[in-house]
Design a protein around this motif. Structure first.
Motif, mmCIF file in Angstrom:
data_model
loop_
_atom_site.group_PDB
_atom_site.id
_atom_site.type_symbol
_atom_site.label_atom_id
_atom_site.label_comp_id
_atom_site.label_asym_id
_atom_site.label_seq_id
_atom_site.Cartn_x
_atom_site.Cartn_y
_atom_site.Cartn_z
ATOM 1 N N THR A 156 0.816 -1.214 0.000
ATOM 2 C CA THR A 156 0.000 0.000 0.000
ATOM 3 C C THR A 156 0.851 1.265 0.000
ATOM 4 N N LEU A 157 1.865 1.309 0.870
ATOM 5 C CA LEU A 157 2.657 2.524 1.050
ATOM 6 C C LEU A 157 3.654 2.763 -0.073
ATOM 7 N N LEU A 158 4.281 1.686 -0.550
ATOM 8 C CA LEU A 158 5.350 1.842 -1.538
ATOM 9 C C LEU A 158 4.873 1.720 -2.979
ATOM 10 N N TYR A 159 3.889 0.832 -3.209
ATOM 11 C CA TYR A 159 3.510 0.535 -4.586
ATOM 12 C C TYR A 159 2.075 0.914 -4.919
ATOM 13 N N GLY A 160 1.342 1.455 -3.942
ATOM 14 C CA GLY A 160 -0.023 1.889 -4.200
ATOM 15 C C GLY A 160 -0.980 0.767 -4.546
ATOM 16 N N VAL A 161 -0.719 -0.436 -4.047
ATOM 17 C CA VAL A 161 -1.587 -1.588 -4.331
ATOM 18 C C VAL A 161 -2.917 -1.408 -3.602
ATOM 19 N N LYS A 162 -4.004 -1.689 -4.306
ATOM 20 C CA LYS A 162 -5.340 -1.602 -3.719
ATOM 21 C C LYS A 162 -5.806 -2.999 -3.317
ATOM 22 N N TYR A 163 -6.198 -3.130 -2.064
ATOM 23 C CA TYR A 163 -6.679 -4.419 -1.568
ATOM 24 C C TYR A 163 -8.179 -4.359 -1.346
ATOM 25 N N THR A 164 -8.813 -5.520 -1.377
ATOM 26 C CA THR A 164 -10.256 -5.585 -1.192
ATOM 27 C C THR A 164 -10.598 -5.495 0.301
ATOM 28 N N PHE A 165 -11.855 -5.217 0.577
ATOM 29 C CA PHE A 165 -12.303 -5.116 1.969
ATOM 30 C C PHE A 165 -12.099 -6.440 2.726
ATOM 31 N N PRO A 166 -12.457 -7.598 2.137
ATOM 32 C CA PRO A 166 -12.201 -8.863 2.843
ATOM 33 C C PRO A 166 -10.723 -9.071 3.169
ATOM 34 N N GLU A 167 -9.823 -8.594 2.299
ATOM 35 C CA GLU A 167 -8.391 -8.737 2.574
ATOM 36 C C GLU A 167 -7.981 -7.895 3.775
ATOM 37 N N TYR A 168 -8.567 -6.711 3.911
ATOM 38 C CA TYR A 168 -8.297 -5.889 5.094
ATOM 39 C C TYR A 168 -8.864 -6.554 6.352
ATOM 40 N N ILE A 169 -9.994 -7.228 6.209
ATOM 41 C CA ILE A 169 -10.573 -7.963 7.350
ATOM 42 C C ILE A 169 -9.608 -9.054 7.807
ATOM 43 N N CYS A 170 -9.016 -9.772 6.840
ATOM 44 C CA CYS A 170 -8.026 -10.816 7.174
ATOM 45 C C CYS A 170 -6.884 -10.226 7.986
ATOM 46 N N THR A 171 -6.365 -9.113 7.507
ATOM 47 C CA THR A 171 -5.231 -8.471 8.179
ATOM 48 C C THR A 171 -5.626 -7.981 9.562
ATOM 49 N N PHE A 172 -6.826 -7.427 9.688
ATOM 50 C CA PHE A 172 -7.301 -6.949 10.985
ATOM 51 C C PHE A 172 -7.402 -8.096 11.988
ATOM 52 N N LEU A 173 -7.935 -9.222 11.550
ATOM 53 C CA LEU A 173 -8.074 -10.380 12.446
ATOM 54 C C LEU A 173 -6.704 -10.886 12.912
ATOM 55 N N VAL A 174 -5.771 -11.003 11.967
ATOM 56 C CA VAL A 174 -4.439 -11.504 12.310
ATOM 57 C C VAL A 174 -3.714 -10.520 13.218
ATOM 58 N N ALA A 175 -3.728 -9.238 12.845
ATOM 59 C CA ALA A 175 -3.050 -8.222 13.653
ATOM 60 C C ALA A 175 -3.659 -8.129 15.048
ATOM 61 N N GLY A 176 -4.990 -8.178 15.108
ATOM 62 C CA GLY A 176 -5.660 -8.121 16.408
ATOM 63 C C GLY A 176 -5.340 -9.320 17.271
ATOM 64 N N GLY A 177 -5.294 -10.515 16.656
ATOM 65 C CA GLY A 177 -4.983 -11.721 17.410
ATOM 66 C C GLY A 177 -3.569 -11.722 17.951
ATOM 67 N N VAL A 178 -2.611 -11.355 17.101
ATOM 68 C CA VAL A 178 -1.206 -11.321 17.533
ATOM 69 C C VAL A 178 -1.007 -10.266 18.614
ATOM 70 N N SER A 179 -1.606 -9.089 18.433
ATOM 71 C CA SER A 179 -1.448 -7.994 19.400
ATOM 72 C C SER A 179 -2.045 -8.358 20.749
ATOM 73 N N SER A 180 -3.256 -8.911 20.732
ATOM 74 C CA SER A 180 -3.903 -9.267 21.999
ATOM 75 C C SER A 180 -3.139 -10.382 22.705
ATOM 76 N N PHE A 181 -2.622 -11.343 21.944
ATOM 77 C CA PHE A 181 -1.840 -12.426 22.537
ATOM 78 C C PHE A 181 -0.593 -11.860 23.216
ATOM 79 N N ALA A 182 0.040 -10.883 22.557
ATOM 80 C CA ALA A 182 1.261 -10.291 23.108
ATOM 81 C C ALA A 182 0.981 -9.493 24.374
ATOM 82 N N LEU A 183 -0.204 -8.866 24.447
ATOM 83 C CA LEU A 183 -0.525 -8.020 25.591
ATOM 84 C C LEU A 183 -1.053 -8.810 26.784
ATOM 85 N N LEU A 184 -1.601 -10.000 26.512
ATOM 86 C CA LEU A 184 -2.141 -10.811 27.604
ATOM 87 C C LEU A 184 -1.011 -11.396 28.454
ATOM 88 N N LYS A 185 -1.298 -11.612 29.715
ATOM 89 C CA LYS A 185 -0.294 -12.120 30.642
ATOM 90 C C LYS A 185 0.045 -13.571 30.335
#
Length: 359
Positions: free
Chosen positions: A150-179
């Motif tokens: 997105t930042l370097l090449y201006g690639v456009k992703y679909t909404f479902p692809e952003y949902i995938c990234t949100f789920l993965v990022a949210g899961g990894v982040s929450s796992f890291a923050l949990l005790k």
């Protein structure tokens, strides 16, 4: 890990061998049997390798209960075993020599630098975070890929692809923050979550460059086989690691990095460690056979599906067998990550079906 590209954070092995006609050839029963064989091979090889990796990073050995502190040595050992393995495979299946028109060995010297640094960071991360945390972090490869696109090449992703990234990022982040459980923390050499996750994400960044460069080599030299790339990558990886671990300590008395001589001495004093390292490397080499077979018979998307489910099972095995208990909240984070990965696979299957229908 360092033998070739695989499901280990980057799904799909080196060179992306072109799949055969996966719609025909053989009866359905035969195809199901071959697929089951591939699944069993990939799961058994890499789940066992994960258990061995976790054992080597957390267990105390010998009467003095010492840790094996030289985890980077695993990368060197893997290079050596995979170099020998690919050499044997070329001798057996390619008439005793690399394919005519394949990339020359010197082409791999540059990309092997990142292939040496990246996996070493991933292994070293196990000193600071648990194995399940490492697997989750290395499963988030789509995040830097989409950010860079997105930042370097201006690639456009679909909404479902952003949902995938949100789920993965949210899961990894929450796992890291949990005790993390005290039992898991006690097994780590130097608990330090920020450093551990940083090493994993740097591993992903280096792997991204490595994978892209391997694809470029393959496109310029189409007759290059997966074994050719595996041979070249591990030849240079062996040379680089040998210089870092065995030459540098002789030149610098206070060499801060992994010392190969100390690692060998530890293995001599604790033969169990040497055996575990050998099995760890052998699992990686054998697993490549099953990945190459899967892609040649069923395509890279099937391989991605198998390796993704393998990562989930590795976390389950680590939690149940290796004694890394996860809380309900942490399991929720794991489910989030693999929901995102599963949705990504479904979208790829859907696009593939659409292309096949048009053809």
């Amino acid at each position: 890990m360092v033998s070739a590209r695989r499901g280990r954070g980057g799904n799909g092995p080196i060179g992306r061998p072109r799949p055969r006609d996966v719609s025909g050839g053989g009866s359905m029963a035969t195809r199901v049997a071959v697929l089951a064989f591939c699944v069993a091979g990939i799961w058994s090889a890499y789940i066992t390798q994960g258990v061995l990796q976790e054992t080597l990073s957390t267990k105390r050995f010998g009467p003095e209960a010492r840790r094996f502190e030289h985890l980077a040595f695993l990368n060197f050992a893997q290079n050596v075993i995979c170099f020998v393995w690919s050499f044997i495979m070329i001798k057996l299946w390619s008439g005793g020599s690399s394919s005519t028109g394949s990339a020359p060995l010197w082409k791999y010297w540059g990309v092997s630098v990142t292939n040496t640094i990246g996996p070493t960071m991933g292994i070293e991360a196990l000193k600071y975070i648990s194995y399940p945390a490492q697997v989750l972090a290395k499963s988030s490869k789509m995040i830097p890929v989409m950010l860079m696109g997105t930042l370097l090449y201006g690639v456009k992703y679909t909404f479902p692809e952003y949902i995938c990234t949100f789920l993965v990022a949210g899961g990894v982040s929450s796992f890291a923050l949990l005790k993390t459980s005290s039992k898991t923390i006690m097994k780590l050499a130097n608990p330090n979550a920020p450093l551990g996750y940083t090493l994993c994400f740097l591993n992903l960044a280096f792997d991204g460059y490595t994978n892209s460069t391997q694809d470029l080599i393959k496109s310029r030299y189409p007759k290059t086989s997966p074994w050719d790339i595996m041979l070249g990558m591990n030849l240079w990886g062996t040379i680089y690691n040998a210089v870092i671990m065995f030459v540098a300590p002789l030149l610098f008395s206070n060499w801060p990095y992994a010392n190969g001589f100390e690692a060998v001495r530890f293995c001599q004093e604790n033969p169990e460690v040497a055996w575990d390292i050998f099995l760890f490397c052998l699992c990686g080499a054998v697993g490549q056979n099953f990945i190459f077979l899967t892609i040649s018979r069923f395509g890279s998307l099937t391989n991605t599906t198998i390796t993704t489910t393998r990562k989930f099972m590795s976390i389950v095995v680590s939690s149940v067998i290796s004694g890394n208990p996860l809380s309900k909240e942490q399991w929720g984070s794991v489910v989030l990550v693999f929901s995102g990965l599963s949705l990504q696979i479904y979208l790829k299957w859907k696009r593939k079906k659409g292309r096949d229908h048009k053809e």
